[in-house]
Design a protein around this motif. Structure first.
Motif, PDB file in Angstrom:
ATOM      1  N   VAL A 135     -28.983 -20.356  -0.654  1.00  0.00           N
ATOM      2  CA  VAL A 135     -30.233 -19.712  -0.231  1.00  0.00           C
ATOM      3  C   VAL A 135     -30.311 -18.300  -0.807  1.00  0.00           C
ATOM      4  CG1 VAL A 135     -31.563 -18.855   1.743  1.00  0.00           C
ATOM      5  CG2 VAL A 135     -30.456 -21.084   1.875  1.00  0.00           C
ATOM      6  N   LEU A 136     -29.189 -17.565  -0.744  1.00  0.00           N
ATOM      7  CA  LEU A 136     -29.162 -16.194  -1.265  1.00  0.00           C
ATOM      8  C   LEU A 136     -29.485 -16.186  -2.760  1.00  0.00           C
ATOM      9  CD1 LEU A 136     -28.490 -13.184  -0.704  1.00  0.00           C
ATOM     10  CD2 LEU A 136     -26.152 -13.687  -1.412  1.00  0.00           C
ATOM     11  N   PHE A 137     -28.888 -17.102  -3.505  1.00  0.00           N
ATOM     12  CA  PHE A 137     -29.126 -17.165  -4.945  1.00  0.00           C
ATOM     13  C   PHE A 137     -30.598 -17.496  -5.228  1.00  0.00           C
ATOM     14  CE2 PHE A 137     -29.164 -19.504  -9.017  1.00  0.00           C
ATOM     15  CZ  PHE A 137     -28.737 -18.472  -9.838  1.00  0.00           C
ATOM     16  N   GLY A 138     -31.160 -18.436  -4.465  1.00  0.00           N
ATOM     17  CA  GLY A 138     -32.574 -18.792  -4.625  1.00  0.00           C
ATOM     18  C   GLY A 138     -33.469 -17.571  -4.406  1.00  0.00           C
ATOM     19  N   CYS A 139     -33.170 -16.794  -3.354  1.00  0.00           N
ATOM     20  CA  CYS A 139     -33.956 -15.591  -3.047  1.00  0.00           C
ATOM     21  C   CYS A 139     -33.864 -14.575  -4.187  1.00  0.00           C
ATOM     22  CB  CYS A 139     -33.455 -14.914  -1.772  1.00  0.00           C
ATOM     23  SG  CYS A 139     -33.816 -15.820  -0.281  1.00  0.00           S
ATOM     24  N   ILE A 140     -32.649 -14.370  -4.712  1.00  0.00           N
ATOM     25  CA  ILE A 140     -32.456 -13.400  -5.790  1.00  0.00           C
ATOM     26  C   ILE A 140     -33.269 -13.834  -7.017  1.00  0.00           C
ATOM     27  CG2 ILE A 140     -30.757 -12.459  -7.434  1.00  0.00           C
ATOM     28  CD1 ILE A 140     -28.704 -12.563  -5.119  1.00  0.00           C
ATOM     29  N   MET A 141     -33.248 -15.127  -7.332  1.00  0.00           N
ATOM     30  CA  MET A 141     -34.015 -15.611  -8.476  1.00  0.00           C
ATOM     31  C   MET A 141     -35.518 -15.448  -8.251  1.00  0.00           C
ATOM     32  SD  MET A 141     -31.926 -16.177 -10.737  1.00  0.00           S
ATOM     33  CE  MET A 141     -33.195 -16.598 -11.927  1.00  0.00           C
ATOM     34  N   HIS A 142     -35.953 -15.612  -6.991  1.00  0.00           N
ATOM     35  CA  HIS A 142     -37.369 -15.424  -6.670  1.00  0.00           C
ATOM     36  C   HIS A 142     -37.794 -13.985  -6.965  1.00  0.00           C
ATOM     37  CE1 HIS A 142     -41.049 -16.100  -4.082  1.00  0.00           C
ATOM     38  NE2 HIS A 142     -41.037 -14.792  -4.236  1.00  0.00           N
TER      39      HIS A 142
END
Ligand SMILES: [Zn+2]
Length: 199
Positions: free
Chosen positions: A132-139
């Motif tokens: 989830v953290l990685f997804g947020c950073i990519m967003h």
């Protein structure tokens, strides 16, 4: 950036991350023993990266996630405004601090009811957190390429972006967004193809 673009960029970047640090275990391509556990791990990982890639737009009632959440998103947008806390380093830090607490709370509540948790649940919940953290950073990284930029240091209102000159960035939903998303996917696809050929 549109929800669909965020999803595609997040998942494609997720493939790169997993191929570098092997969060979910050995890769499926060329793996000798594909176990059910490995497939479950990959399924959890990609679902959660996808969720994380859409999550920051919870502050926009008109976004992909906002539509699903209805009044919850409307309330958040009303209170915080679009592209504020949820597109900042502070938001990422608060989320990261809350995650272990949430994990412990669930573990505690279940233990109180007599459910002792298998170690597998604990490691799966770490996987969920990183995905989830990685997804947020990519967003946030993807939104930084749009004209509006992102308020990384919110509550400071200064917007950051790449390239630094906003005139060189694109407006959400216009053709450069489409070109960037697809070029990125094709490049990663070619990279994976080449690595298979080399091996
Ligand atoms: Zn956004």
């Amino acid at each position: 950036m549109e929800g669909r673009s965020h999803l595609l960029i997040g998942l494609t970047a997720g493939v790169i991350l997993d191929s570098v640090v092997h969060l979910t275990g050995s890769p499926l391509l060329g793996a000798t023993g594909i176990t059910l556990g490995l497939i479950v791990n990959k399924a959890i990982y990609y679902t959660m990266v996808g969720f994380g890639a859409l999550l920051p737009d919870i502050d926009n009632a008109r976004s992909t996630l906002g539509h699903k959440l209805g009044w919850v998103s409307k309330e958040i947008q009303h209170l915080a405004g679009h592209r504020t806390l949820f597109h900042s380093l502070l938001g990422l830090a608060i989320g990261s601090l809350m995650a272990p607490g949430l994990e412990q709370l669930i573990t505690y509540l279940l233990a109180q009811r007599g459910y002792t948790l298998p170690a597998q649940f604990i490691s799966a919940s770490h996987l969920v957190f990183f995905a989830v953290l990685f997804g947020c950073i990519m967003h946030i990284a993807a939104d930084a390429m749009t004209e509006g930029g992102v308020p990384l240091l919110w509550p400071n209102r200064k917007r950051f972006g790449f390239p630094p000159n906003p005139h060189w960035r694109f407006r959400t939903g216009t053709w450069p967004e489409f070109v960037i998303v697809w070029s990125f996917m094709i490049l990663v696809g070619v990279g994976i193809y080449m690595s298979i050929i080399v091996v």
